[in-house]
Enzyme design. Structure first.
Site, PDB file in Angstrom:
ATOM      1  N   LYS A 193       6.950  -4.023  30.395  1.00 63.15           N
ATOM      2  CA  LYS A 193       6.028  -4.988  30.996  1.00 63.15           C
ATOM      3  C   LYS A 193       6.886  -5.955  31.815  1.00 63.15           C
ATOM      4  O   LYS A 193       7.790  -6.600  31.290  1.00 63.15           O
ATOM      5  CB  LYS A 193       5.287  -5.742  29.882  1.00 63.15           C
ATOM      6  CG  LYS A 193       4.500  -6.991  30.329  1.00 63.15           C
ATOM      7  CD  LYS A 193       3.172  -6.615  30.938  1.00 63.15           C
ATOM      8  CE  LYS A 193       2.295  -7.838  31.153  1.00 63.15           C
ATOM      9  NZ  LYS A 193       1.744  -8.381  29.907  1.00 63.15           N
ATOM     10  N   SER A 208       6.788  -8.642  35.585  1.00 64.26           N
ATOM     11  CA  SER A 208       5.903  -9.333  36.513  1.00 64.26           C
ATOM     12  C   SER A 208       5.626  -8.452  37.724  1.00 64.26           C
ATOM     13  O   SER A 208       6.507  -7.732  38.207  1.00 64.26           O
ATOM     14  CB  SER A 208       6.552 -10.636  36.978  1.00 64.26           C
ATOM     15  OG  SER A 208       5.789 -11.205  38.020  1.00 64.26           O
ATOM     16  N   THR A 258       4.927 -13.516  39.255  1.00 61.50           N
ATOM     17  CA  THR A 258       3.737 -13.778  40.064  1.00 61.50           C
ATOM     18  C   THR A 258       3.467 -15.271  40.129  1.00 61.50           C
ATOM     19  O   THR A 258       3.104 -15.802  41.180  1.00 61.50           O
ATOM     20  CB  THR A 258       2.518 -13.053  39.475  1.00 61.50           C
ATOM     21  OG1 THR A 258       2.768 -11.652  39.472  1.00 61.50           O
ATOM     22  CG2 THR A 258       1.261 -13.340  40.282  1.00 61.50           C
ATOM     23  N   ALA A 259       3.671 -15.945  39.006  1.00 62.88           N
ATOM     24  CA  ALA A 259       3.445 -17.391  38.981  1.00 62.88           C
ATOM     25  C   ALA A 259       4.294 -18.081  40.035  1.00 62.88           C
ATOM     26  O   ALA A 259       3.812 -18.964  40.759  1.00 62.88           O
ATOM     27  CB  ALA A 259       3.777 -17.941  37.590  1.00 62.88           C
ATOM     28  N   HIS A 316       0.076 -18.254  30.582  1.00 64.92           N
ATOM     29  CA  HIS A 316      -0.432 -17.820  29.283  1.00 64.92           C
ATOM     30  C   HIS A 316      -1.158 -18.928  28.525  1.00 64.92           C
ATOM     31  O   HIS A 316      -1.997 -19.632  29.075  1.00 64.92           O
ATOM     32  CB  HIS A 316       0.693 -17.202  28.462  1.00 64.92           C
ATOM     33  CG  HIS A 316       1.266 -15.945  29.068  1.00 64.92           C
ATOM     34  ND1 HIS A 316       0.525 -15.065  29.795  1.00 64.92           N
ATOM     35  CD2 HIS A 316       2.531 -15.438  29.057  1.00 64.92           C
ATOM     36  CE1 HIS A 316       1.282 -14.061  30.199  1.00 64.92           C
ATOM     37  NE2 HIS A 316       2.509 -14.269  29.765  1.00 64.92           N
TER      38      HIS A 316
END
Length: 276
Positions: free
Chosen positions: A53, A55, A107-108, A151
């Site tokens: 996992k 980004s 992404t943030a 989150h």
């Protein structure tokens, strides 16, 4: 098979069935629980786990060796990163200031940079990378001027006395009409990505059919999160896009990375690789 994903509730919920041998035909997993900044680095290096996992923002660096899988990730609406401060709620107040982010390949971070280019005259000052769980305390204590959080911080930031400067998910959705691509699941191209996607989809379907089965596992890894916050986290980040990206999902990823490449935030790459 080696796999790396975060200890966050959405990931442990999604992978619970596979980790615990409940997906018929799936190989046994050797799990590394690691924050997104670590997995982004593992994917960009050599010898990383077969499945990870990461980004979506890290994809341009890894698509030669890893394929984007169409399921298991985090993408949706109303679930974007937040920009928080310990005072002003005016974005212009960040001009020249220090901002903490959990990763520069997230992404943030891409959303923040694209938003800041529109909203902050002269741009921000120093970007400081720090572990996600340290950001809100650092903003609260005045060690940093603002923080970019993800989150469960969406649910917990008021307890730190912080102010919301921007909901970057709302900004992105109003600007593009598209959902927000957050966390991607990738598999080495040397494997059989289709088979891996099938095992992940089976794990997701088991989680939806038996939501109570993963509760102890989720809370074990949830870093002292309450059951209520963990459930809210899962409800927000595990959605129809987790089962299948679909055209809207792929379109969102292409839009984000296409914009970021034009701004020089990620390397130029062939967008067709996202579906290959």
């Amino acid at each position: 098979m080696k796999i790396a994903f975060s200890p966050c509730p959405n990931d442990t919920f999604v992978f619970h069935a596979w980790v615990h041998g409940l997906v018929p035909g799936a190989p046994e997993l050797d799990v590394l629980y690691a924050d997104i900044d670590i997995t982004n680095g593992l994917a960009a290096g050599s010898g990383g786990p077969e499945v990870m996992k990461i980004s979506y923002a890290a994809l341009p660096w890894v698509l030669r060796d890893y394929a984007l899988l169409p399921c298991g990730g985090a993408l949706g609406r109303g679930c974007g990163p937040l920009v928080l401060s310990n005072g002003s709620a005016d974005p212009a107040s960040l001009s020249g200031k220090r901002v903490a982010v959990p990763s520069e390949r997230s992404t943030a971070y891409l959303l923040f940079r694209l938003w800041a280019a529109q909203q902050i005259p002269g741009g921000v000052g120093e970007i400081v990378v720090m572990p996600f769980h340290e950001i809100m305390p650092a903003v609260r204590d005045g060690k940093i001027d603002a923080g970019l959080v993800i989150h469960e911080a969406r649910f917990t930031y008021p307890s730190y006395g912080l102010s919301l400067l921007a909901d970057l998910g709302s900004w992105w959705e109003s600007d593009t009409g598209l959902p927000i691509p957050l966390g991607a699941i990738i598999a080495k191209r040397s494997m059989d990505p289709e088979a891996v996607a099938g095992w992940i989809r089976s794990s997701v379907e088991y989680a939806w059919a038996h939501p109570e089965a993963s509760q102890a596992y989720v809370l074990q890894h949830a870093q002292e999160m309450s059951p209520e916050v963990a459930k809210a986290h899962i409800d927000l980040y595990v959605n129809s896009f987790t089962g299948d990206l679909g055209e809207d999902g792929y379109g969102a990823v292409e839009a984000l990375l296409g914009r970021a490449a034009k701004e020089g935030l990620v390397p130029e790459f062939d967008l067709k690789l996202l579906r290959a």
